[in-house]
Design an enzyme around this catalytic site. Structure first.
Site, PDB file in Angstrom:
ATOM      1  N   ASP A   7      29.981  70.224  23.981  1.00 39.15           N
ATOM      2  CA  ASP A   7      28.633  70.415  23.447  1.00 39.15           C
ATOM      3  C   ASP A   7      27.758  69.257  23.907  1.00 39.15           C
ATOM      4  O   ASP A   7      28.251  68.133  24.119  1.00 39.15           O
ATOM      5  CB  ASP A   7      28.642  70.489  21.920  1.00 39.15           C
ATOM      6  N   GLU A   9      23.641  67.395  23.374  1.00 36.82           N
ATOM      7  CA  GLU A   9      22.327  67.330  22.744  1.00 36.82           C
ATOM      8  C   GLU A   9      21.354  66.850  23.808  1.00 36.82           C
ATOM      9  O   GLU A   9      21.735  66.073  24.702  1.00 36.82           O
ATOM     10  CB  GLU A   9      22.332  66.394  21.537  1.00 36.82           C
ATOM     11  N   HIS A  57      18.494  66.615  16.166  1.00 40.50           N
ATOM     12  CA  HIS A  57      19.705  65.789  16.235  1.00 40.50           C
ATOM     13  C   HIS A  57      19.557  64.380  15.669  1.00 40.50           C
ATOM     14  O   HIS A  57      20.557  63.679  15.497  1.00 40.50           O
ATOM     15  CB  HIS A  57      20.235  65.718  17.671  1.00 40.50           C
ATOM     16  N   HIS A 150      22.383  68.504  14.126  1.00 40.26           N
ATOM     17  CA  HIS A 150      23.231  68.791  15.286  1.00 40.26           C
ATOM     18  C   HIS A 150      23.816  67.481  15.816  1.00 40.26           C
ATOM     19  O   HIS A 150      23.116  66.473  15.912  1.00 40.26           O
ATOM     20  CB  HIS A 150      22.423  69.460  16.393  1.00 40.26           C
ATOM     21  N   ASP A 155      29.778  69.261  16.452  1.00 45.79           N
ATOM     22  CA  ASP A 155      29.627  70.668  16.834  1.00 45.79           C
ATOM     23  C   ASP A 155      30.791  71.143  17.701  1.00 45.79           C
ATOM     24  O   ASP A 155      31.233  72.290  17.587  1.00 45.79           O
ATOM     25  CB  ASP A 155      28.306  70.877  17.570  1.00 45.79           C
TER      26      ASP A 155
END
Length: 223
Positions: A7, A9, A57, A150, A155
């Site tokens: 994942d 960001e 985030h 997030h 995640d």
């Protein structure tokens, strides 16, 4: 079989418009089970942080300035993921950003064929239902209470659990041999002698006496 749940960001939605990766989180799976090996880095994007992205985030430009730029982290990242499949929620988004960073550094891009898109898996398995990570955690009873914002590593950890459910669930590890052994287990039962089914003399006499009470029964009529 080794897989990497991944994942990222970012500062926004479009690397072509100057958006950059600010966090990468990876979880190693062997035979679909997390091994405990992870890769997690915050990345200095060398730019400002839009307010909309910060609300998602919580990573500020000031915080990220204290971390390495992607060029200083890329070799370790590539070594961690190796040549193994990448399990990603909405793979097109993360792959687009990763490949933009790789292209910027003059590195070979990652082929989309390496990615396993869990959004596509969820939509195929549950047509018409929500396919975002929070909705899938609720569906599978996965605790995501720590996900107030997030975060790439958190995640990825949640996605590893969701992925396991999407491919068959937590019972996937039960072997056919084990199931067969349970089904074929011998159960001790008490052996009983067969019961007699013919009428006794007393029962036959009682039945004959009952029939004598019936006036003009059909079986005694001659016509």
């Amino acid at each position: 079989m080794r897989e990497i749940v991944l994942d990222t960001e970012t500062t926004g939605f479009e690397p072509a418009e100057g958006d950059r990766i600010v966090e990468i989180g990876c979880i190693e799976l062997i035979n679909h089970i997390p091994t405990g090996e992870t890769y997690h880095r915050y990345i200095n994007p060398e730019r400002d942080m839009p307010e909309a992205a910060f609300k998602v985030h919580g990573l500020s430009a000031e915080f990220l300035k204290g971390h390495n730029v992607i060029a200083e982290e890329i070799d370790e990242f590539l070594a961690f993921i190796g040549d193994d499949p990448l399990v990603i929620h909405n793979a097109a988004f993360d792959m687009k950003f990763l490949n933009a960073e790789l292209s910027r550094l003059g590195r070979p891009v990652l082929p989309m064929s390496r990615s396993i898109d869990t959004v596509a898996m969820a939509r195929q398995k549950f047509p018409g239902a929500q396919a975002n990570l929070d909705a899938l955690c609720r569906r599978f009873g996965i605790d995501n209470s720590a996900r107030t914002k997030h975060g790439a590593l958190l995640d990825a950890e949640l996605l590893a659990e969701v992925y396991l459910e999407l491919i068959g669930g937590r019972q996937r590890g039960l072997s056919l041999e084990e199931s067969g052994a349970q089904m074929s287990a011998t159960v001790a039962r008490e052996v009983r002698p067969p019961r007699p089914h013919s009428a006794s003399d007393a029962e036959r006499a009682a039945h004959a006496a009952f029939l004598e009470k019936i006036k003009d029964p059909l079986w005694r009529q001659t016509s």
